[in-house]
Enzyme design. Structure first.
Site, mmCIF file in Angstrom:
data_model
loop_
_atom_site.group_PDB
_atom_site.id
_atom_site.type_symbol
_atom_site.label_atom_id
_atom_site.label_comp_id
_atom_site.label_asym_id
_atom_site.label_seq_id
_atom_site.Cartn_x
_atom_site.Cartn_y
_atom_site.Cartn_z
ATOM 1 N N GLU A 56 0.847 -1.194 0.000
ATOM 2 C CA GLU A 56 0.000 0.000 0.000
ATOM 3 C C GLU A 56 0.881 1.243 0.000
ATOM 4 O O GLU A 56 1.867 1.316 0.737
ATOM 5 C CB GLU A 56 -0.904 -0.011 1.229
ATOM 6 C CG GLU A 56 -1.956 1.076 1.261
ATOM 7 C CD GLU A 56 -2.874 0.927 2.471
ATOM 8 O OE1 GLU A 56 -4.100 1.087 2.303
ATOM 9 O OE2 GLU A 56 -2.367 0.651 3.574
ATOM 10 N N GLU A 79 -7.531 5.083 5.754
ATOM 11 C CA GLU A 79 -7.737 5.273 7.190
ATOM 12 C C GLU A 79 -8.733 6.397 7.474
ATOM 13 O O GLU A 79 -9.560 6.296 8.387
ATOM 14 C CB GLU A 79 -6.396 5.570 7.873
ATOM 15 C CG GLU A 79 -5.453 4.388 7.957
ATOM 16 C CD GLU A 79 -5.895 3.355 8.981
ATOM 17 O OE1 GLU A 79 -6.774 3.669 9.806
ATOM 18 O OE2 GLU A 79 -5.362 2.230 8.959
ATOM 19 N N ASP A 116 6.738 6.854 23.891
ATOM 20 C CA ASP A 116 5.660 6.829 24.874
ATOM 21 C C ASP A 116 6.273 6.616 26.254
ATOM 22 O O ASP A 116 6.794 5.542 26.564
ATOM 23 C CB ASP A 116 4.668 5.707 24.547
ATOM 24 C CG ASP A 116 3.395 5.799 25.362
ATOM 25 O OD1 ASP A 116 3.494 5.873 26.607
ATOM 26 O OD2 ASP A 116 2.296 5.790 24.780
#
Length: 225
Positions: A122, A131, A157
């Site tokens: 893709e 999306e 994170d």
């Protein structure tokens, strides 16, 4: 970081952080851009009435990490240390499952931009179009994706101690914020959406800094063309 260094640098790298994440952004001219390994693509999307789309993640990253890790000690440690960064419902669920007290009443929501992981074979733009359709119910005919530049983002994170990589593209839609709200259907990724007015992006949030950086990249690429 892949081979993005082969593309012409547009802006100096910038680093932004809060209590949850630390993000390094680098803007490049688009040129030839191919994904050589799994990563995510996000869209910084501006409406025709000068607002930017913000998505409310269905499950927080922290909740997902605690729910899916098989390490029981890690589950307990993350819940005890960071549970204030989850929604009330998420805390209630994990408090029950882990037999731990729920000591907070903060209804935290993870704010993200529309986007997701690239599938095999893709293209980056096709991934983003897919999306946006899946998450916001907006067809490609309403979208104009800027192909003059892109922003590479390295995200750390702080809560779950993991790194992520994203490609951010600037997108404009000829829909208003009201029309987008009317089209939106809550789904397994996104439970709600909100908007920030273009006049308010100087507020010091992580997502406003991302918006300002990519706008600066778009303007720089336009002045160079």
């Amino acid at each position: 970081m892949g081979e993005y260094y082969k593309n012409k640098l547009l802006l100096r790298p910038s680093v932004y952080s809060d209590n949850i994440q630390k993000i390094k952004l680098v803007a490049y001219e688009y040129g030839k851009l191919h994904a050589k390994y799994p990563l995510s693509v996000i869209g910084i999307m501006k409406t025709i009435d000068d607002k930017f789309v913000l998505c409310h993640r269905y499950n927080s990253f922290l909740f997902s990490e605690i729910a899916f890790t098989k390490d029981k000690r890690r589950k307990i440690r993350l819940f005890k240390k960071y549970s204030k960064y989850m929604s009330n419902i998420e805390r209630d669920i994990l408090s029950y499952k882990l037999s731990l007290p729920n000591n907070y009443n903060t209804n935290h929501i993870d704010i993200i931009f529309p986007g997701g992981k690239i599938k095999d074979l893709e293209s980056i733009t096709n991934c983003l179009v897919r999306e946006i359709k899946e998450e916001l119910n907006i067809d490609s005919s309403y979208l104009a994706i800027c192909k003059n530049c892109f922003v590479y983002g390295s995200i750390y994170d702080r809560l779950i101690d993991k790194d992520f990589e994203v490609i951010a593209l600037y997108v404009e839609t000829d829909l208003t914020s009201r029309q987008i709200l009317n089209r939106f259907i809550p789904n397994r990724e996104i439970k709600g959406i909100s908007f920030i007015d273009a006049r308010d992006i100087n507020k010091d949030y992580l997502y406003t800094n991302v918006i300002k950086y990519i706008i600066n990249a778009v303007r720089t690429s336009a002045s160079n063309s």
